[in-house]
Design a protein around this motif. Structure first.
Motif, PDB file in Angstrom:
ATOM      1  N   LYS A   1       0.820  -1.216   0.000  1.00  0.00           N
ATOM      2  CA  LYS A   1       0.000   0.000   0.000  1.00  0.00           C
ATOM      3  C   LYS A   1       0.850   1.261   0.000  1.00  0.00           C
ATOM      4  N   PHE A   2       1.970   1.212   0.716  1.00  0.00           N
ATOM      5  CA  PHE A   2       2.820   2.386   0.912  1.00  0.00           C
ATOM      6  C   PHE A   2       4.267   1.977   0.642  1.00  0.00           C
ATOM      7  N   PRO A   3       4.709   2.056  -0.611  1.00  0.00           N
ATOM      8  CA  PRO A   3       6.021   1.515  -0.970  1.00  0.00           C
ATOM      9  C   PRO A   3       7.226   2.296  -0.431  1.00  0.00           C
ATOM     10  N   THR A   4       7.040   3.539  -0.063  1.00  0.00           N
ATOM     11  CA  THR A   4       8.173   4.331   0.435  1.00  0.00           C
ATOM     12  C   THR A   4       7.941   4.795   1.866  1.00  0.00           C
ATOM     13  N   ILE A   5       9.022   5.187   2.518  1.00  0.00           N
ATOM     14  CA  ILE A   5       8.909   5.744   3.867  1.00  0.00           C
ATOM     15  C   ILE A   5       8.011   6.978   3.849  1.00  0.00           C
ATOM     16  N   GLY A   6       8.186   7.803   2.836  1.00  0.00           N
ATOM     17  CA  GLY A   6       7.365   9.016   2.730  1.00  0.00           C
ATOM     18  C   GLY A   6       5.882   8.705   2.610  1.00  0.00           C
ATOM     19  N   ALA A   7       5.541   7.702   1.809  1.00  0.00           N
ATOM     20  CA  ALA A   7       4.134   7.330   1.646  1.00  0.00           C
ATOM     21  C   ALA A   7       3.559   6.802   2.959  1.00  0.00           C
ATOM     22  N   MET A   8       4.355   6.000   3.672  1.00  0.00           N
ATOM     23  CA  MET A   8       3.879   5.439   4.933  1.00  0.00           C
ATOM     24  C   MET A   8       3.626   6.539   5.956  1.00  0.00           C
ATOM     25  N   HIS A   9       4.564   7.458   6.067  1.00  0.00           N
ATOM     26  CA  HIS A   9       4.415   8.503   7.074  1.00  0.00           C
ATOM     27  C   HIS A   9       3.391   9.559   6.680  1.00  0.00           C
ATOM     28  N   ALA A  10       3.178   9.742   5.384  1.00  0.00           N
ATOM     29  CA  ALA A  10       2.083  10.609   4.951  1.00  0.00           C
ATOM     30  C   ALA A  10       0.752  10.004   5.401  1.00  0.00           C
ATOM     31  N   PHE A  11       0.661   8.673   5.354  1.00  0.00           N
ATOM     32  CA  PHE A  11      -0.542   8.006   5.843  1.00  0.00           C
ATOM     33  C   PHE A  11      -0.664   8.136   7.359  1.00  0.00           C
ATOM     34  N   TYR A  12       0.412   7.812   8.089  1.00  0.00           N
ATOM     35  CA  TYR A  12       0.351   7.878   9.559  1.00  0.00           C
ATOM     36  C   TYR A  12      -0.051   9.263  10.053  1.00  0.00           C
ATOM     37  N   LEU A  13       0.533  10.296   9.457  1.00  0.00           N
ATOM     38  CA  LEU A  13       0.297  11.653   9.945  1.00  0.00           C
ATOM     39  C   LEU A  13      -0.744  12.415   9.134  1.00  0.00           C
ATOM     40  N   GLY A  14      -1.280  11.748   8.115  1.00  0.00           N
ATOM     41  CA  GLY A  14      -2.307  12.355   7.279  1.00  0.00           C
ATOM     42  C   GLY A  14      -3.616  11.596   7.383  1.00  0.00           C
ATOM     43  N   GLY A  15      -3.807  10.619   6.500  1.00  0.00           N
ATOM     44  CA  GLY A  15      -5.065   9.883   6.426  1.00  0.00           C
ATOM     45  C   GLY A  15      -5.457   9.173   7.713  1.00  0.00           C
ATOM     46  N   HIS A  16      -4.517   8.454   8.307  1.00  0.00           N
ATOM     47  CA  HIS A  16      -4.795   7.734   9.556  1.00  0.00           C
ATOM     48  C   HIS A  16      -5.162   8.722  10.662  1.00  0.00           C
ATOM     49  N   PHE A  17      -4.407   9.778  10.747  1.00  0.00           N
ATOM     50  CA  PHE A  17      -4.639  10.814  11.759  1.00  0.00           C
ATOM     51  C   PHE A  17      -6.038  11.412  11.585  1.00  0.00           C
ATOM     52  N   MET A  18      -6.367  11.798  10.365  1.00  0.00           N
ATOM     53  CA  MET A  18      -7.649  12.468  10.125  1.00  0.00           C
ATOM     54  C   MET A  18      -8.839  11.521  10.307  1.00  0.00           C
ATOM     55  N   LEU A  19      -8.654  10.243   9.999  1.00  0.00           N
ATOM     56  CA  LEU A  19      -9.718   9.276  10.232  1.00  0.00           C
ATOM     57  C   LEU A  19     -10.117   9.303  11.706  1.00  0.00           C
ATOM     58  N   HIS A  20      -9.111   9.256  12.574  1.00  0.00           N
ATOM     59  CA  HIS A  20      -9.406   9.229  14.004  1.00  0.00           C
ATOM     60  C   HIS A  20      -9.877  10.588  14.537  1.00  0.00           C
ATOM     61  N   ILE A  21      -9.369  11.668  13.991  1.00  0.00           N
ATOM     62  CA  ILE A  21      -9.857  12.988  14.414  1.00  0.00           C
ATOM     63  C   ILE A  21     -11.320  13.165  13.982  1.00  0.00           C
ATOM     64  N   GLY A  22     -11.695  12.556  12.869  1.00  0.00           N
ATOM     65  CA  GLY A  22     -13.102  12.544  12.463  1.00  0.00           C
ATOM     66  C   GLY A  22     -13.975  11.817  13.482  1.00  0.00           C
ATOM     67  N   GLN A  23     -13.443  10.725  14.049  1.00  0.00           N
ATOM     68  CA  GLN A  23     -14.167  10.025  15.107  1.00  0.00           C
ATOM     69  C   GLN A  23     -14.347  10.942  16.318  1.00  0.00           C
ATOM     70  N   PHE A  24     -13.290  11.678  16.634  1.00  0.00           N
ATOM     71  CA  PHE A  24     -13.330  12.610  17.763  1.00  0.00           C
ATOM     72  C   PHE A  24     -14.406  13.665  17.511  1.00  0.00           C
ATOM     73  N   SER A  25     -14.456  14.184  16.298  1.00  0.00           N
ATOM     74  CA  SER A  25     -15.447  15.200  15.950  1.00  0.00           C
ATOM     75  C   SER A  25     -16.866  14.650  16.096  1.00  0.00           C
ATOM     76  N   ALA A  26     -17.087  13.422  15.619  1.00  0.00           N
ATOM     77  CA  ALA A  26     -18.412  12.803  15.754  1.00  0.00           C
ATOM     78  C   ALA A  26     -18.759  12.567  17.231  1.00  0.00           C
ATOM     79  N   TRP A  27     -17.759  12.133  18.018  1.00  0.00           N
ATOM     80  CA  TRP A  27     -17.982  11.932  19.459  1.00  0.00           C
ATOM     81  C   TRP A  27     -18.408  13.246  20.118  1.00  0.00           C
ATOM     82  N   ARG A  28     -17.734  14.346  19.773  1.00  0.00           N
ATOM     83  CA  ARG A  28     -18.064  15.654  20.344  1.00  0.00           C
ATOM     84  C   ARG A  28     -19.537  15.992  20.097  1.00  0.00           C
ATOM     85  N   ARG A  29     -19.977  15.781  18.879  1.00  0.00           N
ATOM     86  CA  ARG A  29     -21.357  16.115  18.536  1.00  0.00           C
ATOM     87  C   ARG A  29     -22.341  15.228  19.291  1.00  0.00           C
TER      88      ARG A  29
END
Length: 152
Positions: free
Chosen positions: A117-145
């Motif tokens: 899925k993530f062939p380079t270090i950059g791709a992996m860390h873009a996921f960890y600090l981008g998509g993965h991060f935002m997925l969980h922050i979206g959960q936080f936002s829904a929890w708040r509401r």
């Protein structure tokens, strides 16, 4: 996202009407995300000795851990500890990202399970600090509401 969130609410499932919403609460979300910052720092050649997760954090917040409601506040680490661990780790990860030469991001991903899925270090860390991060922050936002706290 933490505006208006109390220690008492921090590790609780949201309740809408009479329905308990079994979804990740802020404690689990921030604790889980705090596990990835040291990985980013380490894989980019930085020193993560000051931000390594404790065994307790790994046990409670790993990808294999299950988020549980903590009405008595005796299952998870304190809100203060979880938030501080999250903030320190991500500050170190951001600093490491800024100091890392571009060529490092093009290196093969050392995580064999995720290489397809993530062939380079950059791709992996873009996921960890981008998509993965935002997925969980979206959960936080829904929890708040669901908790009646509204948008942060």
């Amino acid at each position: 996202m933490l505006a208006g969130v109390s220690q008492r609410q921090f590790a609780r499932f949201a309740i809408a009407g009479n329905t308990v919403i079994e979804s990740n609460h802020p404690c689990f979300i921030l604790g889980h995300l705090s596990l990835y910052a040291p990985r980013v720092v380490s894989e980019l050649g930085g020193d993560c000795s000051g931000i390594e997760p404790t065994e307790e954090f790994v046990r409670h917040f790993s990808k294999d851990a299950r988020c549980v409601d903590d009405p008595d506040g005796n299952i998870y680490p304190s809100m203060e500890q979880v938030v501080e661990t999250f903030r320190q780790g991500h500050a170190a990860a951001l600093q490491t990202l800024q100091q890392t030469p571009d060529a490092v991001f093009q290196q093969p991903n050392p995580n064999e399970r995720m290489q397809e899925k993530f062939p380079t270090i950059g791709a992996m860390h873009a996921f960890y600090l981008g998509g993965h991060f935002m997925l969980h922050i979206g959960q936080f936002s829904a929890w708040r509401r669901a908790m009646g706290l509204g948008a942060a």
